[in-house]
Design an enzyme around this catalytic site. Structure first.
Site, PDB file in Angstrom:
ATOM      1  N   GLU A 123     -27.058-123.978 -39.165  1.00 43.19           N
ATOM      2  CA  GLU A 123     -26.964-124.429 -40.560  1.00 43.19           C
ATOM      3  C   GLU A 123     -25.618-124.089 -41.202  1.00 43.19           C
ATOM      4  OE1 GLU A 123     -30.480-122.477 -41.930  1.00 43.19           O
ATOM      5  OE2 GLU A 123     -29.381-120.755 -42.692  1.00 43.19           O
ATOM      6  N   ARG A 174     -36.306-118.923 -39.566  1.00 44.12           N
ATOM      7  CA  ARG A 174     -34.923-118.994 -39.098  1.00 44.12           C
ATOM      8  C   ARG A 174     -34.779-120.194 -38.166  1.00 44.12           C
ATOM      9  NH1 ARG A 174     -33.812-116.464 -42.770  1.00 44.12           N
ATOM     10  NH2 ARG A 174     -32.679-114.498 -42.964  1.00 44.12           N
ATOM     11  N   ASP A 198     -36.524-125.585 -43.727  1.00 46.54           N
ATOM     12  CA  ASP A 198     -35.586-125.010 -44.695  1.00 46.54           C
ATOM     13  C   ASP A 198     -34.397-124.391 -43.970  1.00 46.54           C
ATOM     14  OD1 ASP A 198     -34.836-124.259 -47.385  1.00 46.54           O
ATOM     15  OD2 ASP A 198     -35.257-122.190 -46.792  1.00 46.54           O
ATOM     16  N   THR A 223     -39.633-122.193 -42.324  1.00 45.77           N
ATOM     17  CA  THR A 223     -38.867-121.584 -43.424  1.00 45.77           C
ATOM     18  C   THR A 223     -38.342-120.221 -42.976  1.00 45.77           C
ATOM     19  OG1 THR A 223     -40.887-120.594 -44.288  1.00 45.77           O
ATOM     20  CG2 THR A 223     -40.181-122.664 -45.308  1.00 45.77           C
ATOM     21  N   ALA A 244     -35.438-121.610 -49.625  1.00 46.14           N
ATOM     22  CA  ALA A 244     -36.798-121.128 -49.907  1.00 46.14           C
ATOM     23  C   ALA A 244     -36.805-119.892 -50.808  1.00 46.14           C
ATOM     24  CB  ALA A 244     -37.537-120.833 -48.599  1.00 46.14           C
ATOM     25  N   PHE A 245     -35.763-119.084 -50.708  1.00 46.52           N
ATOM     26  CA  PHE A 245     -35.702-117.842 -51.496  1.00 46.52           C
ATOM     27  C   PHE A 245     -35.340-118.119 -52.948  1.00 46.52           C
ATOM     28  CE2 PHE A 245     -31.271-117.439 -52.634  1.00 46.52           C
ATOM     29  CZ  PHE A 245     -30.718-118.456 -51.870  1.00 46.52           C
ATOM     30  N   ILE A 266     -44.937-112.920 -45.644  1.00 46.08           N
ATOM     31  CA  ILE A 266     -44.927-114.349 -46.014  1.00 46.08           C
ATOM     32  C   ILE A 266     -46.071-115.091 -45.324  1.00 46.08           C
ATOM     33  CG2 ILE A 266     -43.583-116.495 -45.940  1.00 46.08           C
ATOM     34  CD1 ILE A 266     -41.040-114.658 -46.077  1.00 46.08           C
ATOM     35  N   HIS A 291     -31.700-124.059 -46.715  1.00 45.14           N
ATOM     36  CA  HIS A 291     -32.017-122.608 -46.741  1.00 45.14           C
ATOM     37  C   HIS A 291     -32.192-122.154 -48.192  1.00 45.14           C
ATOM     38  CE1 HIS A 291     -31.671-118.665 -44.330  1.00 45.14           C
ATOM     39  NE2 HIS A 291     -32.437-118.473 -45.400  1.00 45.14           N
TER      40      HIS A 291
HETATM   41  P1  NAI Z   1     -42.426-109.504 -42.141  1.00 42.51           P
HETATM   42  O1  NAI Z   1     -41.597-108.493 -41.411  1.00 42.51           O
HETATM   43  O2  NAI Z   1     -43.321-109.049 -43.247  1.00 42.51           O
HETATM   44  O3  NAI Z   1     -43.316-110.317 -41.095  1.00 42.51           O
HETATM   45  C1  NAI Z   1     -42.850-110.774 -39.859  1.00 42.51           C
HETATM   46  C2  NAI Z   1     -44.040-110.829 -38.888  1.00 42.51           C
HETATM   47  O4  NAI Z   1     -43.563-111.392 -37.658  1.00 42.51           O
HETATM   48  C3  NAI Z   1     -44.628-109.442 -38.552  1.00 42.51           C
HETATM   49  O5  NAI Z   1     -46.021-109.448 -38.731  1.00 42.51           O
HETATM   50  C4  NAI Z   1     -44.229-109.229 -37.098  1.00 42.51           C
HETATM   51  O6  NAI Z   1     -45.181-108.468 -36.369  1.00 42.51           O
HETATM   52  C5  NAI Z   1     -44.167-110.663 -36.589  1.00 42.51           C
HETATM   53  N1  NAI Z   1     -43.361-110.795 -35.377  1.00 42.51           N
HETATM   54  C6  NAI Z   1     -42.158-110.215 -35.096  1.00 42.51           C
HETATM   55  N2  NAI Z   1     -41.750-110.578 -33.859  1.00 42.51           N
HETATM   56  C7  NAI Z   1     -42.707-111.410 -33.371  1.00 42.51           C
HETATM   57  C8  NAI Z   1     -42.859-112.117 -32.144  1.00 42.51           C
HETATM   58  N3  NAI Z   1     -41.938-112.018 -31.174  1.00 42.51           N
HETATM   59  N4  NAI Z   1     -43.964-112.872 -31.966  1.00 42.51           N
HETATM   60  C9  NAI Z   1     -44.912-112.955 -32.947  1.00 42.51           C
HETATM   61  N5  NAI Z   1     -44.835-112.311 -34.127  1.00 42.51           N
HETATM   62  C10 NAI Z   1     -43.743-111.545 -34.330  1.00 42.51           C
HETATM   63  O7  NAI Z   1     -41.380-110.586 -42.659  1.00 42.51           O
HETATM   64  P2  NAI Z   1     -41.578-111.647 -43.844  1.00 42.51           P
HETATM   65  O8  NAI Z   1     -41.205-111.017 -45.147  1.00 42.51           O
HETATM   66  O9  NAI Z   1     -42.907-112.276 -43.733  1.00 42.51           O
HETATM   67  O10 NAI Z   1     -40.416-112.697 -43.483  1.00 42.51           O
HETATM   68  C11 NAI Z   1     -40.444-113.430 -42.262  1.00 42.51           C
HETATM   69  C12 NAI Z   1     -39.115-114.105 -42.028  1.00 42.51           C
HETATM   70  O11 NAI Z   1     -38.912-115.135 -42.988  1.00 42.51           O
HETATM   71  C13 NAI Z   1     -37.872-113.197 -42.227  1.00 42.51           C
HETATM   72  O12 NAI Z   1     -37.613-112.410 -41.069  1.00 42.51           O
HETATM   73  C14 NAI Z   1     -36.784-114.191 -42.501  1.00 42.51           C
HETATM   74  O13 NAI Z   1     -36.138-114.550 -41.299  1.00 42.51           O
HETATM   75  C15 NAI Z   1     -37.524-115.390 -43.091  1.00 42.51           C
HETATM   76  N6  NAI Z   1     -37.166-115.598 -44.492  1.00 42.51           N
HETATM   77  C16 NAI Z   1     -36.611-116.802 -44.858  1.00 42.51           C
HETATM   78  C17 NAI Z   1     -36.249-117.039 -46.167  1.00 42.51           C
HETATM   79  C18 NAI Z   1     -35.657-118.358 -46.604  1.00 42.51           C
HETATM   80  O14 NAI Z   1     -35.044-118.429 -47.679  1.00 42.51           O
HETATM   81  N7  NAI Z   1     -35.822-119.427 -45.861  1.00 42.51           N
HETATM   82  C19 NAI Z   1     -36.415-116.008 -47.197  1.00 42.51           C
HETATM   83  C20 NAI Z   1     -37.068-114.808 -46.733  1.00 42.51           C
HETATM   84  C21 NAI Z   1     -37.404-114.626 -45.427  1.00 42.51           C
END
Ligand code: NAI
Length: 337
Positions: A262, A233, A257, A231, A304-305, A153, A302
């Site tokens: 929440e 957590r 979001d 967006t 965004a999805f 993302i 919440h």
């Molecule tokens: P992803 O796994 O592709 O990317 C997460 C990135 O965060 C990775 O590059 C990872 O190295 C980095 N990361 C992990 N721990 C870290 C830390 N302590 N410090 C710095 N960077 C760190 O995940 P993606 O698909 O990009 O999704 C990210 C988050 O978005 C999900 O884990 C989820 O919580 C949230 N999300 C929210 C949605 C909504 O409806 N609001 C829908 C989908 C996802």
């Protein structure tokens, strides 16, 4: 063969879609989330299919003696306590991606709403006031965007930001140097992202390390007048810090979001019940209420999805996850970080 599936937080059309694709399974559907009451109705479930409102912890698992597999229809899986699952050897699958554009587009929707005062403008015209007084926004072009978490993302957000002519700096535990070169952004440490960014957008998962990434202690490191977009957590930001930051003018506006507590907002009828008080931090719940009322804070539930295309992809991956488990080859397994 384990075939009894209990599935939560699903609309009727989604229930029909899943049932048609896995007719060999015996399904028990719920439109609501999994909770202490309805868990009693699914004691013999082999498989749990949930979304982010269903908290699965040691207590939940202790009531499901036959459970063999969990699939969550979300990317984030912090609502599933993985330690007791792995103790019982219950694999957990998620939907690792359903199109990174979906959440990235929502992040930009929140940002553009702030930069161009869309919500305020629409509200004003609805009241019959067609004056542009008080509605001056600002350009994104030339502003510095700080992206924390450059996974799927985060990188899509960066692509979009580049289209707007923004400068992008980023922080990630595992920098993607190739992407930085291709997209034209630079990695730096988290403190620099805090002090240099006009806008900060969060895209990391929620883990022990990312708990209260923005908190009352580091609030002062933020550039004065920053805009915060979250967006990812809710628990990445200490709610009290957000309130302090806004009161002190450190944070000019926020587009959120997700909120720390929440789920509590959906259950407030039970506010005074003991169960509610055990489950949620009441101070944070109250702070959230104050936050919702702020004119420069824009909160979506919440959501965004929630695009038609993304939902389709989520259901298809969930079917794959269940089929994989039934064949003895589970896919999209998540790991404790
Ligand atoms: P992803 O796994 O592709 O990317 C997460 C990135 O965060 C990775 O590059 C990872 O190295 C980095 N990361 C992990 N721990 C870290 C830390 N302590 N410090 C710095 N960077 C760190 O995940 P993606 O698909 O990009 O999704 C990210 C988050 O978005 C999900 O884990 C989820 O919580 C949230 N999300 C929210 C949605 C909504 O409806 N609001 C829908 C989908 C996802």
């Amino acid at each position: 063969m384990p075939k009894k599936i209990a599935a939560f937080e699903l609309e009727p059309w989604e229930q029909k879609y899943l049932k048609e694709r896995l007719p060999q399974c015996s399904w028990t559907f719920f439109e609501e989330k999994l909770d202490n009451k309805n868990v009693q109705k699914i004691k013999d479930a082999d498989i749990l299919c949930v979304f982010v409102g269903s908290i699965i912890n040691k207590t939940t698992l202790s009531q499901l003696p036959k459970l063999k597999f969990i699939t969550t229809m979300s990317t984030g899986f912090d609502h599933v306590d993985l330690a007791p699952c792995s103790k019982r050897r219950i694999p957990v699958s998620n939907v690792p991606t359903y199109g990174e554009n979906t959440v990235a587009e929502h992040a930009f929707a929140l940002l553009l709403n702030i930069s161009r005062r869309i919500y305020d403008a629409v509200e004003q015209t609805r009241r019959g006031n067609f004056s542009y007084e008080g509605l001056r926004g600002f350009d994104l072009k030339g502003k510095t965007l700080g992206v924390i978490g450059t996974g799927r993302i985060g990188l899509h957000v960066i692509k979009m930001a580049k289209g707007f002519g923004m400068n992008v700096i980023a922080y990630d535990l595992f920098p993607n140097k190739q992407a930085a070169k291709e997209l034209g952004f630079t990695y730096t440490n988290v403190n620099k992202v805090f002090s240099k960014s006009d806008v900060i957008t969060l895209h990391t998962p929620y883990t022990k390390q990312t708990h209260h990434l923005i908190n009352r202690k580091n609030l002062k490191k933020l550039k004065k007048g920053v805009i915060i977009i979250n967006t990812a957590r809710g628990k990445l930001i200490e709610t009290a810090a957000l309130l302090d930051g806004i009161k002190q003018g450190i944070i000019a506006a926020a587009g959120l979001d997700v909120l720390e507590e929440e789920n509590a907002l959906k259950e407030e009828k039970q506010l005074l019940s003991k169960e509610f008080q055990k489950q949620y931090n009441l101070k944070t719940v109250l702070e959230q209420h104050v936050l919702v009322e702020y004119p420069n804070v824009f909160i979506t539930p919440h959501n965004a999805f929630n695009s038609a295309e993304a939902l389709q992809r989520i259901l298809d991956t969930t079917v794959e996850n269940i089929k994989g488990f039934l064949k003895g080859k589970p896919v999209n397994l998540v790991k404790n970080k």
